[in-house]
Design an enzyme around this catalytic site. Structure first.
Site, PDB file in Angstrom:
ATOM      1  N   ASP A  14       0.145  -0.987  -0.096  1.00 50.58           N
ATOM      2  CA  ASP A  14      -0.143   0.230   0.055  1.00 50.58           C
ATOM      3  C   ASP A  14       0.533   0.767  -0.317  1.00 50.58           C
ATOM      4  OD1 ASP A  14      -2.169  -1.555   0.217  1.00 50.58           O
ATOM      5  OD2 ASP A  14      -2.016  -1.849   2.574  1.00 50.58           O
ATOM      6  N   CYS A  15       2.267   1.063   0.303  1.00 55.25           N
ATOM      7  CA  CYS A  15       3.031   2.342   0.439  1.00 55.25           C
ATOM      8  C   CYS A  15       4.719   1.810   0.593  1.00 55.25           C
ATOM      9  CB  CYS A  15       2.766   3.270   2.240  1.00 55.25           C
ATOM     10  SG  CYS A  15       2.766   2.490   3.405  1.00 55.25           S
ATOM     11  N   CYS A  18       5.624  -0.175   3.319  1.00 55.02           N
ATOM     12  CA  CYS A  18       5.964  -1.869   2.999  1.00 55.02           C
ATOM     13  C   CYS A  18       6.836  -1.871   1.695  1.00 55.02           C
ATOM     14  CB  CYS A  18       4.183  -2.246   2.033  1.00 55.02           C
ATOM     15  SG  CYS A  18       3.059  -1.952   2.672  1.00 55.02           S
ATOM     16  N   CYS A 394       4.920   6.025  12.685  1.00 52.51           N
ATOM     17  CA  CYS A 394       4.072   5.656  11.679  1.00 52.51           C
ATOM     18  C   CYS A 394       4.762   6.130  10.717  1.00 52.51           C
ATOM     19  CB  CYS A 394       3.286   4.168  11.383  1.00 52.51           C
ATOM     20  SG  CYS A 394       3.266   3.912   9.176  1.00 52.51           S
ATOM     21  N   CYS A 396       4.581   6.144   7.084  1.00 55.04           N
ATOM     22  CA  CYS A 396       3.787   5.110   5.589  1.00 55.04           C
ATOM     23  C   CYS A 396       3.917   6.786   5.170  1.00 55.04           C
ATOM     24  CB  CYS A 396       2.224   5.064   6.434  1.00 55.04           C
ATOM     25  SG  CYS A 396       3.347   3.436   7.053  1.00 55.04           S
ATOM     26  N   ASP A 438      21.218  21.293 -30.428  1.00 58.12           N
ATOM     27  CA  ASP A 438      21.708  20.426 -31.290  1.00 58.12           C
ATOM     28  C   ASP A 438      21.057  21.344 -32.524  1.00 58.12           C
ATOM     29  OD1 ASP A 438      22.949  19.468 -33.775  1.00 58.12           O
ATOM     30  OD2 ASP A 438      21.681  17.673 -33.504  1.00 58.12           O
ATOM     31  N   THR A 440      20.187  20.243 -36.433  1.00 57.39           N
ATOM     32  CA  THR A 440      19.394  19.795 -37.598  1.00 57.39           C
ATOM     33  C   THR A 440      18.532  18.266 -36.816  1.00 57.39           C
ATOM     34  OG1 THR A 440      21.335  19.907 -39.344  1.00 57.39           O
ATOM     35  CG2 THR A 440      19.998  18.016 -39.432  1.00 57.39           C
ATOM     36  N   ASP A 635      20.125  14.820 -30.834  1.00 54.60           N
ATOM     37  CA  ASP A 635      19.763  13.727 -31.496  1.00 54.60           C
ATOM     38  C   ASP A 635      20.091  12.562 -32.743  1.00 54.60           C
ATOM     39  OD1 ASP A 635      19.698  15.388 -33.902  1.00 54.60           O
ATOM     40  OD2 ASP A 635      18.246  14.191 -34.848  1.00 54.60           O
ATOM     41  N   ASP A 721      -1.757   8.432  10.596  1.00 53.41           N
ATOM     42  CA  ASP A 721      -1.475   7.958  10.042  1.00 53.41           C
ATOM     43  C   ASP A 721      -1.569   7.296   8.437  1.00 53.41           C
ATOM     44  OD1 ASP A 721       1.228   5.778   8.712  1.00 53.41           O
ATOM     45  OD2 ASP A 721      -0.950   4.559   9.346  1.00 53.41           O
TER      46      ASP A 721
END
Length: 744
Positions: A14-15, A18, A394, A396, A438, A440, A635, A721
């Site tokens: 869940d987070c 975990c 906690c 979390c 760049d 071209t 590129d 939490d």
């Protein structure tokens, strides 16, 4: 020593906390060299020394921690290849490059899934956590009803009901403690609930467990939606395809297509595979894959993407990639891999959280013990407050604050054609103060266009027709520019006879009875003397960076055509957007100074021309020495050293393999404006992370104070939490709805 690799899919995380628990537990096993959990893609990768019993040990620990696990097939090393736009060319090779269409986006990625590997997200009430929450809610309701009938046994009823929810939590807490995570939320929850029962607050303890289960369920739903955001791209690819074999067509599963197959795509259908158009011409809606807002016209020889939409005509396409290797599958995998690369902010928060939780536990112990021992406070009252503070400990929400935002941003960017290789790159983009581009294929479209048609004694249309007749069938970029211009104006090209190429000079032939030559000004001048006015026009056009060819008909100068690789449609607005943001822009090109400066004047950008690859690298280094944070965009192969030397290297969509492997990010559809969009996405992401941290720590600070002064108790404390985690995740998901800046 040789190491081996196992990959698993983990369900139920869940987070980020975990994921941290799983990593800590698996790394403690003998023979494990390294364990990495990708929370976003729900995968665990274990590198080990070849122990035969290790897989069973891993599965036992994961299930003991409360997660489900299944092994994945062995991965294979693939490269990410996005077919380039047909207007790509290498820097400084415009006239000679004839294979610019084959540029590809390639990055070393590890890929092991097709479209259907990831199971669809189940409805929350069918999941293990959903069923447990429902069962516990019913038990709690029964306990309340029984308590109304027998008030003297109410505490026992609530304690019995609480066990239904607490036992699975406590079991996970014990396993986490045994495997290296003693201060897990499950352990804090278990201690707080048992302690509350001991001091007589069993009803509140039962309510807190219920709120905790609901919070975990909401976290799971939110995390599932976050993961589904990028995976939803795979749904764009149709499940079936029309396969052409031996002159017949039949419907087959798209995943069964192999490289080399020929498929038919009808108007309005999605293209089921990456491929090359064999016949037909149509406008293709590429927005789902590249973010391109307007349809792109594709004809024979051009590349098409899986998942894009055929607009208006039947296309015959030769498949160039199997289902598991197509553009969308590879983009998804690249984003998942990028999510594994932790940003500096995320690493800092993880280190902070490792000290934060034990620190809060110490504070809780002091709150519970110091007042009763030294200030005559109520033992039960201060113990209650200490237990409430435990729930605040906690981390979390804090731990998930950064990766949730980064995962959402990477997914959002990928859906718009902005591929960013990890959280560290995403964070670094925010600080860019100089952009080196760049020419071209980056600032320009990468192929020449006819810019001027000048006629002498004939019409411009006739000059174009005669020149096109001589160039018909040629694959030279300048010839293609002329033929494209003729096609745009829907002119009929007359036939040519006795055509022959004159090496280094031009081409000649008989067109409609007219003895015609088309070639360089020098070759034309050797045949017919140019007037002063004609020579002056050639000089002016050359100074504008244009290539000039002259048409000679029956021994007379009939006209001239000028061609140039023109800037991309959005180049000027894209550069202005960067400048308006306070970002310095420079052009680094290997092209000749005359052509480069002509484009530079048109775009209003500082120009460095006639550069070798090491020159580009040197100039990037000089900019960094002056204090700039430099992004290099290119590129070509000669951009690779500068891309590596820059703080952030960004490859344009039509780039070469080397450039794209070296780069930190890629712009799939080659819009200059997307550079600003990428930087803007980075800034929005970092702002979102700061908001998340403020929410996580702010709520905890508020409840810490209100608990100590007696305003709030156990059940509100759990909101510090689970409530904060849901809020943080929801805030991060706003990045999925990020829209391009309309000003760019």
């Amino acid at each position: 020593m040789t190491t081996h690799e196992i990959r698993y899919r983990i369900d139920g995380m869940d987070c980020g906390a975990c994921a941290a628990k799983i990593e800590t537990a698996v790394r403690r096993l003998a023979d494990v060299a390294e364990a990495d959990v990708n929370f976003a893609s729900e995968t665990l990768t274990v590198r080990h020394r070849g122990s035969a019993d290790l897989p069973k040990a891993i599965e036992k620990i994961i299930r003991g921690l409360g997660f489900t696990i299944e092994s994945k097939p062995p991965s294979k090393s693939l490269s990410l290849e996005i077919p380039a736009a047909p207007d790509s060319c290498c820097e400084g090779k415009l006239a000679q490059e004839e294979n610019g269409h084959e540029h590809a986006l390639r990055g070393a990625v590890d890929h092991s899934h097709g479209h259907d590997e990831r199971p669809k997200q189940r409805a929350w009430w069918t999941s293990d956590k959903g069923r447990l929450t429902i069962a516990y809610g019913l038990a709690l309701s029964m306990a309340w009803a029984a308590g109304q009938l027998l008030p003297q046994l109410e505490a026992w009823f609530f304690s019995a009901a609480m066990l239904i929810g607490l036992v699975p939590i406590a079991r996970r807490a014990v396993m986490a403690a045994r495997t290296g995570t003693p201060f897990s939320i499950e352990m804090l929850m278990s201690v707080a609930a048992v302690g509350a029962v001991i001091i007589g607050a069993s009803e509140e303890a039962a309510a807190v467990v219920f709120l905790f289960l609901i919070g975990e369920l909401l976290e799971g739903v939110a995390a599932g939606k976050a993961r589904a955001s990028i995976q939803s791209l795979t749904e764009l690819v149709p499940k079936t395809a029309l396969l052409e074999e031996n002159g017949q067509t039949r419907e087959v599963q798209a995943e069964s297509l192999i490289v080399g197959s020929t498929i038919l795509v009808r108007p309005g259908d999605r293209i089921p595979a990456d491929g090359i158009v064999l016949s037909g011409e149509s406008a293709i809606d590429e927005a789902p894959v590249t973010g391109e807002s307007t349809p792109v016209r594709k004809g024979a020889g051009t590349a098409v993407f899986a998942g894009t939409i055929n607009g208006e005509a039947v296309l015959r396409i030769r498949v160039t990639a199997a289902a598991e290797d197509n553009t969308i599958a590879r983009v998804v995998k690249l984003v998942e891999q990028a999510q594994e690369a932790k940003a500096p902010t995320e690493r800092f928060i993880n280190r902070f959280a490792s000290y934060y939780t034990p620190g809060v536990v110490v504070v809780a112990a002091l709150v519970a013990l110091v007042p009763p021992l030294f200030f005559d406070g109520s033992l039960s009252g201060w113990t209650y407050k200490g237990l409430a503070i435990l729930l605040i400990g906690c981390p979390c929400a804090l731990v998930i604050s950064t990766p949730a935002a980064i995962a959402a941003a990477l997914s959002s960017g990928a859906r718009r054609g902005l591929l960013i290789k990890g959280g560290a790159v995403l964070e670094r983009l925010r600080d860019v103060t100089a952009v080196a581009l760049d020419k071209t294929g980056t600032l320009t479209a990468g192929k020449p266009r006819v810019t001027d048609v000048i006629a002498f004694g004939r019409s411009e249309a006739e000059v174009l027709r005669l020149a096109a007749a001589l160039e018909m069938g040629s694959s030279h970029p300048l010839a293609k520019a002329i033929l494209d211009r003729v096609a745009d104006h829907e002119m009929e090209v007359p036939p040519v006879s006795n055509a022959k190429a004159i090496g280094g000079k031009g081409v000649s032939g008989l067109v409609e009875g007219v003895d015609t030559f088309f070639g360089s000004p020098q070759a034309a001048a050797a045949m017919v003397a140019l007037s002063l006015d004609q020579s002056a026009k050639v000089t002016v056009l050359n100074e504008e960076g244009k290539t000039v060819s002259i048409l000679v008909a029956n021994g007379c100068i009939a006209g001239m055509l000028a061609m140039r690789d023109e800037p991309r449609a959005d180049a000027l607005s894209g550069l202005r957007a960067l400048t308006a943001s306070g970002i310095k822009t420079v052009m680094l090109t290997g092209d000749n100074r005359r052509a480069a400066e002509a484009i530079g004047r048109q775009l209003g950008i500082e120009v460095y021309a006639e550069l070798l690859p090491e020159d580009k690298q040197r100039i990037v280094g000089e900019l960094r020495e002056k204090g700039f944070v430099v992004a290099k965009i290119g590129d070509g192969i000669n951009d690779a050293p500068a891309l590596a030397a820059a703080d952030v290297g960004i490859a344009m969509g039509g780039g070469t393999d080397v450039a794209l492997e070296t780069a930190d990010a890629a712009i799939l559809h080659g819009r200059v404006g997307d550079i600003k969009q990428m930087i803007a996405l980075s800034k929005k992401t970092m702002a979102n992370i700061h908001q998340n941290v403020a929410i996580a720590l702010g709520l905890k600070a508020i409840f810490l104070v209100t608990t100590i002064i007696g305003v709030t108790g156990l059940w509100p404390a759990i909101l510090a939490d689970t409530g904060a985690t849901v809020l943080v995740t929801g805030n991060a998901m706003r990045l999925l709805r990020t829209k391009p800046d309309s000003k760019v």
